[in-house]
Enzyme design. Structure first.
Site, mmCIF file in Angstrom:
data_model
loop_
_atom_site.group_PDB
_atom_site.id
_atom_site.type_symbol
_atom_site.label_atom_id
_atom_site.label_comp_id
_atom_site.label_asym_id
_atom_site.label_seq_id
_atom_site.Cartn_x
_atom_site.Cartn_y
_atom_site.Cartn_z
ATOM 1 N N LYS A 160 0.837 -1.216 0.000
ATOM 2 C CA LYS A 160 0.000 0.000 0.000
ATOM 3 C C LYS A 160 0.868 1.262 0.000
ATOM 4 C CE LYS A 160 -2.189 -1.012 3.882
ATOM 5 N NZ LYS A 160 -1.515 -2.268 4.273
ATOM 6 N N ARG B 240 -9.370 0.714 9.365
ATOM 7 C CA ARG B 240 -8.866 -0.619 9.693
ATOM 8 C C ARG B 240 -9.873 -1.423 10.504
ATOM 9 N NH1 ARG B 240 -3.083 0.313 9.407
ATOM 10 N NH2 ARG B 240 -1.826 -1.502 9.907
ATOM 11 N N ARG C 248 12.064 -5.801 5.013
ATOM 12 C CA ARG C 248 12.028 -4.442 4.471
ATOM 13 C C ARG C 248 12.725 -3.423 5.376
ATOM 14 N NH1 ARG C 248 5.532 -2.979 4.740
ATOM 15 N NH2 ARG C 248 5.378 -2.881 6.991
ATOM 16 N N ARG D 19 14.860 0.243 10.188
ATOM 17 C CA ARG D 19 13.804 -0.771 10.114
ATOM 18 C C ARG D 19 12.730 -0.407 11.114
ATOM 19 N NH1 ARG D 19 15.555 -5.746 7.491
ATOM 20 N NH2 ARG D 19 17.725 -5.400 6.897
ATOM 21 N N ARG E 290 -0.072 -8.880 13.618
ATOM 22 C CA ARG E 290 -0.619 -7.884 12.687
ATOM 23 C C ARG E 290 -1.492 -8.550 11.619
ATOM 24 N NH1 ARG E 290 4.738 -5.099 11.051
ATOM 25 N NH2 ARG E 290 3.474 -3.849 9.632
#
Ligand code: AMP
Length: 215
Positions: free
Chosen positions: A13, A88, A127, A160, A172
């Site tokens: 996203k 959410r 990531r 990070r 999550r």
């Protein structure tokens, strides 16, 4: 144009929102980025959110609803916005509807980015980003052209996210399926939900999004 990008953590996203910002001259509104900025600033709101975020849980609906409502009123959102990470929960989606109606605005598109859960853990745990300009990288899928040096700005410091670890990712993803996925039928029933294949290569997903939004 006002749009929502919906999808699990790691679906892409944020990456795609950056492209859409440039392409359609609209603003990315990421509640995760806003909350991380609050945590970094050490504000009361940040202190409240920090432990919840590090545990991979969701902060309170009222907190993010107010944050988004105030942000949408800023002049840079006049041409439109991309909601990334909000809503959410179903109560957040309902509050968004009321909020937009009050402001005389409406949603043009809600786009689900579909990605398999198995792919998400690897995507998230690998990531990182440039500490200076925020450009995104990945240990396996997107390494800088020159090792240790940001392609975009030449920066040499990287960071990070505190919640991008294998343990928190599981929570999550569980939160996504329990709390966020139920939003999909909410928008489906209103006929504004579309989907892209988030498993495709980054450029490919961008093309799918552009085709949907230009239609
Ligand atoms: P994200 O950057 O979207 O992955 O969000 C990082 C973390 O911020 C989430 O795991 C939540 O703890 C919190 N967060 C972000 N957006 C929301 C939201 N709309 N509602 C509740 N918590 C949120």
């Amino acid at each position: 144009m006002n749009i929502i990008l919906l999808g699990p953590p790691g679906a892409g996203k944020g990456t795609q929102a950056k492209f859409l910002e440039d392409r359609f001259r609209i603003i990315q509104l990421s509640t995760g980025d806003m909350l991380r900025a609050a945590v970094a600033s050490g504000s009361a709101l940040g202190q409240q959110a920090k432990a919840i975020m590090n545990a991979g849980k969701l902060v309170s609906d009222s907190l993010v609803i107010q944050m988004i409502s105030e942000r949408i009123d800023q002049p840079d959102c006049q041409n439109g916005f991309i909601l990334d990470g909000f809503p959410r929960t179903v109560p957040q989606a309902e509050a968004l509807d009321r909020m937009l109606a009050d402001k005389g605005l409406r949603l043009d598109h809600v786009i689900e980015m579909k990605v398999d859960d198995e792919a998400l853990v690897d995507r998230i745990t690998g990531r990182y980003s440039c500490a200076k300009c925020g450009a995104g990288y990945h240990d396996l899928f997107q390494i800088p052209k020159v090792a240790g040096c940001c392609d975009s700005c030449g920066g040499t410091a990287f960071k990070r996210r505190a919640d991008d670890n294998a343990e928190t990712v599981k929570t999550r993803l569980a939160q996504y399926h329990a709390q966020t996925a139920p939003i999909l039928p909410y928008y489906q029933d209103r006929g504004i939900l579309k989907a892209v294949d988030g498993m495709a290569a980054i450029d490919d997903v961008t093309r799918q999004l552009e085709a949907l939004l230009a239609a």
